[in-house]
Design a protein around this motif. Structure first.
Motif, PDB file in Angstrom:
ATOM      1  N   ALA A  17       0.602  -6.406   4.995  1.00  0.00           N
ATOM      2  CA  ALA A  17      -0.854  -6.428   4.819  1.00  0.00           C
ATOM      3  C   ALA A  17      -1.613  -6.516   6.145  1.00  0.00           C
ATOM      4  CB  ALA A  17      -1.241  -7.607   3.929  1.00  0.00           C
TER       5      ALA A  17
ATOM      6  N   LEU B 171      -6.583  -7.810   8.884  1.00  0.00           N
ATOM      7  CA  LEU B 171      -6.012  -7.312   7.625  1.00  0.00           C
ATOM      8  C   LEU B 171      -6.153  -5.796   7.539  1.00  0.00           C
ATOM      9  CD1 LEU B 171      -7.156 -10.019   5.040  1.00  0.00           C
ATOM     10  CD2 LEU B 171      -4.802  -9.428   5.651  1.00  0.00           C
ATOM     11  N   ARG B 172      -5.092  -5.168   7.114  1.00  0.00           N
ATOM     12  CA  ARG B 172      -5.075  -3.720   6.928  1.00  0.00           C
ATOM     13  C   ARG B 172      -6.070  -3.332   5.824  1.00  0.00           C
ATOM     14  NH1 ARG B 172      -0.595   0.064   7.313  1.00  0.00           N
ATOM     15  NH2 ARG B 172       0.860  -1.606   7.873  1.00  0.00           N
ATOM     16  N   GLU B 173      -6.791  -2.242   6.049  1.00  0.00           N
ATOM     17  CA  GLU B 173      -7.769  -1.821   5.028  1.00  0.00           C
ATOM     18  C   GLU B 173      -7.085  -0.974   3.959  1.00  0.00           C
ATOM     19  OE1 GLU B 173     -11.362  -0.310   6.719  1.00  0.00           O
ATOM     20  OE2 GLU B 173     -11.621  -2.084   7.974  1.00  0.00           O
ATOM     21  N   SER B 174      -6.250  -1.630   3.199  1.00  0.00           N
ATOM     22  CA  SER B 174      -5.519  -0.964   2.113  1.00  0.00           C
ATOM     23  C   SER B 174      -6.435  -0.822   0.896  1.00  0.00           C
ATOM     24  CB  SER B 174      -4.307  -1.828   1.733  1.00  0.00           C
ATOM     25  OG  SER B 174      -4.764  -3.058   1.196  1.00  0.00           O
TER      26      SER B 174
ATOM     27  N   TYR C 158      -7.287  -4.322  -0.229  1.00  0.00           N
ATOM     28  CA  TYR C 158      -8.303  -4.985   0.606  1.00  0.00           C
ATOM     29  C   TYR C 158      -9.680  -4.390   0.306  1.00  0.00           C
ATOM     30  CZ  TYR C 158     -10.818  -6.288   4.889  1.00  0.00           C
ATOM     31  OH  TYR C 158     -11.736  -6.769   5.784  1.00  0.00           O
ATOM     32  N   ASN C 159      -9.720  -3.057   0.253  1.00  0.00           N
ATOM     33  CA  ASN C 159     -11.018  -2.398   0.079  1.00  0.00           C
ATOM     34  C   ASN C 159     -11.662  -2.719  -1.259  1.00  0.00           C
ATOM     35  OD1 ASN C 159     -10.929  -1.261   2.590  1.00  0.00           O
ATOM     36  ND2 ASN C 159      -9.994   0.655   1.895  1.00  0.00           N
TER      37      ASN C 159
ATOM     38  N   GLU D 124     -11.098  -9.610   1.025  1.00  0.00           N
ATOM     39  CA  GLU D 124     -10.074 -10.172   1.915  1.00  0.00           C
ATOM     40  C   GLU D 124      -9.271 -11.310   1.294  1.00  0.00           C
ATOM     41  OE1 GLU D 124     -12.039 -11.433   5.449  1.00  0.00           O
ATOM     42  OE2 GLU D 124     -12.801 -13.268   4.513  1.00  0.00           O
TER      43      GLU D 124
ATOM     44  N   TYR E 172      -7.673 -11.076  -1.410  1.00  0.00           N
ATOM     45  CA  TYR E 172      -6.786 -10.517  -2.433  1.00  0.00           C
ATOM     46  C   TYR E 172      -5.372 -11.095  -2.342  1.00  0.00           C
ATOM     47  CZ  TYR E 172      -4.096  -7.210   0.515  1.00  0.00           C
ATOM     48  OH  TYR E 172      -3.240  -6.649   1.424  1.00  0.00           O
TER      49      TYR E 172
ATOM     50  N   HIS F  40       0.835  -1.222   0.000  1.00  0.00           N
ATOM     51  CA  HIS F  40       0.000   0.000   0.000  1.00  0.00           C
ATOM     52  C   HIS F  40       0.864   1.263   0.000  1.00  0.00           C
ATOM     53  CE1 HIS F  40       0.998  -0.780   4.219  1.00  0.00           C
ATOM     54  NE2 HIS F  40       0.939   0.513   4.368  1.00  0.00           N
TER      55      HIS F  40
END
Ligand code: G3I
Length: 385
Positions: free
Chosen positions: A168, A175-178, A181-182, A186, A188, A124
């Protein structure tokens, strides 16, 4: 000449010769030499155990820093590009790829028969601006697939290991909301690993992160490894960044990292090792690049060694590296690579993070490209348990 005198002369000559051999060995380890048959070097010392690598900056890749290049090609058998393969440089605009520096990086590794690492495919941070603005899942999927496929395919059979997904996870193991991800959901990470495996089935595919010593974060990473394996998705290892300091994490915590990762059936790579010797603002640890404590800039308390590292700290650094490498030797069967995040102190990112403009001493080579005490301590270690 009487016998007694003769004996003294022989003894003197004998010790002089021994000393000369010894002195020339010390000299040849203190000045990096291409002739590895004469002196021990980092990679040759640990050759039977794991790769020993360094992250290299653009100046080194482009041949503008011959002293750094000499150390890299003499002391290490693996390289990682500190910045040059990141998305913002490789694909700054949609489908506009710029491989000029990356190609030279890979060529440097090939010319020196090195284990070549690709860092990092999906992260990210240091992402191209256009990727931040994408609001549509199909578009995001297409761009990520195109990036992974284009970059991995270009270096198929040349880049040996990829940091496929970087950082990540949040500290609590979620999981980080990168942007990935967004937009991609999830799963990905699984998807990205599959695309990478398809583009180069022989490359090692690594998940890479910092603060892996934290149990909750590590648990999240281990769940990911198990999930990918149970889905039949190739994952070859976990990369532990290892941005540590003189005291933290403890040796026990480091050992637990190794044991836990091995317990899910993949090897550990220590991908970004460096040891900060400077005070850490608040209790901040790890490598979250968005954190920056500008209020401390110029504060002498936070930058105590601007003119050189006192012996007492130099010794602590050497001992810390010794202890850490002893653990690496002990668990050599679970470790595939140890990479330092940089070559020499002056170029380390830790001079500017988390506070800009400090003088840090995290690596094995000093600001004049000379080996530090920690270098010799690591080289003196036995490579058997
Ligand atoms: O690209 C600009 C260039 O145009 C400009 O002239 C120059 C002036 O300072 O800055 C350049 O950008 C710098 C970039 O490195 C490339 O050199 C950024 O300012 C600088 O912040 C950036 O720092 C890198 C950092 O990642 C960014 O997140 C460090 O060199 C690099 O060591 C560091 O590496 C990361 C790993 O990739 C992932 N794990 C953590 C590790 C440490 O943060």
């Amino acid at each position: 000449m009487n016998n007694k005198f003769k004996n003294i002369t022989y003894v003197t000559v004998f010790y002089t010769v021994i000393c000369l051999i010894g002195c020339s060995n010390i000299a040849s380890t203190s000045i990096a030499s291409n002739d590895t048959s004469v002196s021990d070097t980092l990679y040759s010392h640990f050759k039977e155990l794991f790769h020993v690598g360094a992250a290299i900056n653009e100046e080194t890749i482009l041949g503008y820093d011959s002293q750094s290049e000499k150390i890299v090609t003499t002391e290490f058998n693996s390289i990682t590009p500190e910045n040059s393969l990141k998305w913002m440089f490789i694909q700054p605009k949609p489908n506009e790829f710029n491989f000029s520096v990356a190609d030279k990086y890979v060529q440097l590794g090939l010319d020196n028969n090195m284990h070549i690492v690709g860092h990092a495919l999906v992260w990210h941070s240091q992402l191209a601006d256009f990727m931040q603005d994408i609001q549509n899942s199909a578009e995001m999927n297409a761009h990520v697939q195109n990036h992974v496929n284009t970059v991995v395919s270009r270096y198929k059979g040349k880049i040996n290991a990829w940091d496929v997904v970087n950082e990540a996870f949040n500290e609590d193991g979620s999981l980080r909301e990168s942007v990935f991800y967004n937009q991609m959901g999830e799963d990905y990470i699984d998807q990205v690993f599959r695309w990478a495996a398809k583009a180069d089935p022989d490359a090692d595919l690594i998940y890479n992160d910092y603060n892996v010593y934290k149990p909750l974060k590590r648990a999240g990473i281990l769940r990911l490894v198990e999930k990918l394996k149970s889905n039949g998705t190739k994952i070859s290892g976990v990369g532990v960044q290892a941005h540590w300091d003189l005291n933290s994490p403890s040796l026990k915590e480091i050992e637990q990292i190794i044991l836990d990762i091995a317990s899910v059936g993949v090897p550990v790579s220590f991908t970004e090792l460096d040891i900060s010797v400077l005070p850490s603002p608040w209790e901040m640890v790890g490598a979250e690049v968005s954190q920056n404590f500008s209020i401390f800039e110029g504060d002498p308390k936070m930058n105590p060694y601007p003119n050189g590292l006192p012996d007492v700290i130099q010794n602590q650094l050497a001992k810390r590296y010794e202890d850490i490498f002893k653990l690496f030797v002990k668990h050599k069967d679970k470790i595939s690579r140890v990479t330092f995040w940089g070559v020499m102190d002056k170029h380390s990112w830790l001079n500017d993070w988390p506070i800009k403009g400090r003088t840090n001493y995290p690596l094995l080579f000093d600001r004049n490209y000379q080996p530090k005490k920690a270098y010799q301590t690591v080289l003196d270690l036995s490579t058997t348990d």
